[in-house]
Design a protein around this motif. Structure first.
Motif, PDB file in Angstrom:
ATOM      1  N   ASP A  80      19.154  53.000  76.080  1.00 46.16           N
ATOM      2  CA  ASP A  80      19.646  51.731  75.668  1.00 46.16           C
ATOM      3  C   ASP A  80      20.966  51.402  75.837  1.00 46.16           C
ATOM      4  OD1 ASP A  80      16.740  51.517  74.750  1.00 46.16           O
ATOM      5  OD2 ASP A  80      17.233  51.778  72.593  1.00 46.16           O
ATOM      6  N   SER A 134      20.933  46.528  72.376  1.00 44.99           N
ATOM      7  CA  SER A 134      19.504  46.933  72.242  1.00 44.99           C
ATOM      8  C   SER A 134      19.227  47.848  71.308  1.00 44.99           C
ATOM      9  CB  SER A 134      18.944  47.130  73.797  1.00 44.99           C
ATOM     10  OG  SER A 134      19.559  48.468  74.353  1.00 44.99           O
ATOM     11  N   SER A 142      17.293  47.591  67.833  1.00 44.14           N
ATOM     12  CA  SER A 142      16.223  48.465  67.381  1.00 44.14           C
ATOM     13  C   SER A 142      16.412  49.133  66.235  1.00 44.14           C
ATOM     14  CB  SER A 142      16.182  49.696  68.477  1.00 44.14           C
ATOM     15  OG  SER A 142      17.198  50.252  68.305  1.00 44.14           O
ATOM     16  N   SER A 188      20.120  38.914  69.529  1.00 43.76           N
ATOM     17  CA  SER A 188      21.450  39.563  70.241  1.00 43.76           C
ATOM     18  C   SER A 188      22.578  39.196  69.919  1.00 43.76           C
ATOM     19  CB  SER A 188      20.823  39.569  71.664  1.00 43.76           C
ATOM     20  OG  SER A 188      20.967  38.141  72.200  1.00 43.76           O
ATOM     21  N   CYS A 248      23.889  41.017  67.259  1.00 42.55           N
ATOM     22  CA  CYS A 248      23.950  42.362  67.392  1.00 42.55           C
ATOM     23  C   CYS A 248      25.542  42.740  68.156  1.00 42.55           C
ATOM     24  CB  CYS A 248      22.643  42.943  68.315  1.00 42.55           C
ATOM     25  SG  CYS A 248      21.315  42.984  67.297  1.00 42.55           S
TER      26      CYS A 248
END
Length: 690
Positions: free
Chosen positions: A570, A574, A578, A585, A588
């Motif tokens: 990953d 990503s 998870s 995104s 994140c």
């Protein structure tokens, strides 16, 4: 002229010397020379081919001297000619040559008194053959001297280097010259056209920010993907010792190949003598073996191995245990012990302090200060590097700079160098601006056209200096939390724990922490520091006693084995997604960006990140959970010095509680107000930090 040439070029081939002096002795030839540059164009190639070790600059100086002292002096000023007026026209076709005496008046044939130079054809052919032969040899020599760059691809990166084959025949005690290195990881350029010299007997520290390629470069050296002379023995402590029935002390001794071979010869000779006491050959073999053992001081080998193991934390009992009985961390120590015992010509250590406690680190510092061969170590431990290294390689901006002295001296020298570099750049910028203003002002002024052109050429000749590229400050941002939870928020009451019943780890311990705690756990390896952290975060259940957590407590736990918790395929973005399903995104990216993982790095597979970058990803995931109490197990492993300092500042500004295991003295001194000392199955509390 011949004497001068022989004096300046004593190794010049005699045939070429004769040929060149013959050319220079021909007045007809030298009269056509108008400058030393013309002379260089005429004889320079011959002299260079006859002396391959001499450079063009030296030949140029010789040509200037020859022209000044011999040719220019001998060239008389052109004679003034007087015209002869004929009384009547002469028909050349009617003239007859009656005898040879009339040839003296023939303009096409030289008289006996004239200086005429003749070139010996045989000498000329011989000289030209020599020149061709030398040219071929020089081509071959240059091809061998600097072979085409060789690209090597592996999982750790791509290495490209132009190899100097002369360096491949050096002895084990020679300096190592690594020239014209290009190092890439995927499409990322780590080093470009970089050269370093590793001088025998020095201790080098390799420093630089996380992700710049320190470990990749060390791996390339260890795999001999760079031009390391075969005679140089190397050891890279990268893998733990395999777990077998071999005892720890025997595992260290067996890596001494010569000693092991002699012991085997001794065993066979003894067996032969046991079978036949009169075996003279076996007796002689045994005598030779004993002489060799005495020569290499074999009697002290076992005591030396035991001393090294003891310094790295192995007790006498542990030295007699089989290697398969040790954990991975202890096997890594065993690998380090084997390397120290073997004493290779070049020892490569990548973060050796990660596997050691403070006591073992201090011992290793002292041991390496007297290291007899060459050492190259990567470490982000300021104190360790300052004690061990006497030379520093600084990796930055896709190049490596070398500094003399310990780490503290390096920091001062680097600061002074950058200041001087910036001052020189600013002075040149000001000078360029001044010259350009003059050019712009008088460009159309015919009277100053020559001066303007001179200034333009001056600008063109100026070296292009670069401004100092300031390294970005590393910033860690821990989450804002409510610090009003009533103490204690974590408590262990009468806790007893063991992995095996007959091997107790803790016996009836009582400890507690609150929101203002800045606690550091210290103690020898195996004393139970990591076990205590796992008890605090409920990853282990006590055999007896009680673990209390405040009902509003949110614990963030950073394990020293955090890599096992990451998904290598990953990307950081990503992976963060998870861990928090439903998070977009962009959010994140912001969470990871708090810890310096941004741009292209945030989208790369985690497997391609450096150890320090992986550690930042783990910190980002931990802080995204917004814990109000953080438990850190060796958080500084793999982090560079700037990042460790940023971590310390973030912890100081954090409003929640912190319990930490670390061997980094600077970080402990920066944040801790209390020490928990794990010893003799108890935990003692020491107020005030270190």
């Amino acid at each position: 002229m011949e004497v001068l040439i022989q004096k300046e070029l004593p190794d010049l081939d005699p045939c070429i010397l004769d040929y060149v002096t013959g050319i220079l002795g021909d007045e007809g030839t030298t009269e056509e020379l108008n400058s030393s540059e013309d002379l260089y164009d005429m004889i320079g190639p011959f002299l260079l081919s006859g002396c391959p070790d001499v450079d063009e600059c030296q030949i140029n100086k010789l040509c200037k001297k020859l022209y000044k002292d011999h040719i220019a002096r001998d060239q008389a000023p052109p004679a003034t000619t007087t015209d002869t007026v004929l009384s009547a026209p002469i028909q050349m076709s009617n003239m007859k040559i009656v005898d040879d005496n009339m040839l003296s008046a023939n303009i096409w044939k030289a008289t006996k008194n004239e200086n005429v130079s003749f070139v010996d054809k045989q000498k000329l052919e011989k000289a030209e053959a020599k020149i061709r032969e030398k040219a071929e040899k020089n081509k071959t020599k240059e091809a061998n001297k600097k072979a085409p760059p060789k690209a090597i691809h592996n999982d750790s990166g791509t290495v490209q280097q132009a190899v100097n084959k002369r360096d491949m025949h050096l002895t084990s005690k020679s300096d190592i010259h690594i020239s014209d290195i290009d190092l890439m990881y995927g499409e990322k350029k780590l080093l470009l056209d970089t050269s370093i010299t590793i001088n025998y007997g020095f201790r080098y520290g390799l420093v630089g920010r996380n992700g710049l390629g320190k470990s990749t470069l060390m791996n390339a050296i260890a795999r001999r993907e760079l031009a390391i002379p075969p005679a140089v023995s190397m050891l890279h402590v990268a893998q733990e010792v395999e777990g077998t029935d071999t005892l720890a002390i025997a595992s260290v001794l067996e890596c001494h190949l010569e000693l092991a071979a002699l012991k085997e010869r001794e065993r066979k000779a003894n067996e032969a003598l046991s079978a036949n006491e009169g075996n003279e050959a076996a007796a002689k073999e045994l005598s030779d073996v004993f002489a060799k053992l005495q020569e290499i001081d074999a009697d002290s080998a076992e005591s030396k191995a035991a001393t090294i193991l003891s310094g790295l934390g192995f007790t006498t009992k542990m030295q007699g245990m089989a290697t398969k009985e040790f954990s991975g961390g202890w096997r890594m120590r065993l690998a380090l012990a084997r390397a120290l015992f073997t004493q290779p010509d070049l020892l490569l250590l990548d973060e050796p302090t990660n596997m050691l406690d403070i006591k073992a680190i201090i011992w290793l510092e002292q041991y390496l200060q007297n290291w007899p061969t060459t050492l190259l170590v990567i470490s982000h431990d300021f104190t360790f590097l300052d004690a061990v290294a006497n030379m520093i390689f600084h990796l930055h901006s896709q190049k490596i700079d070398t500094y003399k002295g310990d780490f503290e001296t390096f920091l001062k020298s680097k600061t002074e160098k950058l200041k001087a570099q910036q001052a020189e750049y600013e002075a040149q910028v000001a000078e360029r601006a001044h010259i350009q203003a003059f050019i712009d002002r008088f460009r159309v002024n015919a009277n100053r056209a020559a001066l303007v052109q001179s200034k333009i050429k001056m600008l063109e000749r100026m070296p292009k200096l670069r401004a100092v590229e300031a390294e970005k400050d590393v910033v860690f941002k821990f989450p804002e939390v409510d610090g009003n939870l009533a103490p204690p928020i974590v408590r262990l009451e009468e806790v007893t724990f063991h992995y095996e019943k007959d091997l107790p780890m803790f016996n009836k311990i009582d400890i507690s922490a609150d929101m203002e705690s800045r606690i550091c756990l210290v103690g020898e390896n195996g004393a139970g520091k990591s076990t205590l952290l796992k008890l605090l975060v409920n990853q282990l259940e006590p055999v007896d006693g009680y673990v209390f957590h405040h009902r509003h407590l949110r614990v963030g736990y950073f394990s020293q084995h955090f890599v096992d918790q990451l998904t290598m395929d990953d990307s950081p973005v990503s992976f963060m997604g998870s861990q928090f399903p439903g998070t977009d995104s962009e959010h994140c990216r912001r969470l990871i960006g708090r810890f310096g993982i941004s741009g292209e790095i945030a989208m790369r597979p985690i497997s391609t990140l450096s150890g320090g970058q992986k550690s930042r990803v783990a910190f980002a995931v931990l802080c995204a959970k917004e814990p109000n109490f953080i438990v850190l197990d060796e958080p500084t492993n793999h982090l560079d010095m700037e990042t460790i300092e940023a971590l310390g500042k973030a912890i100081k500004n954090y409003k929640g509680g912190v319990i930490m295991v670390s061997h980094d003295e600077r970080l402990i001194a920066m944040i801790c107000n209390q020490l928990w000392w794990c010893k003799d199955h108890k935990v003692r509390m020491l107020e005030g930090g270190i």
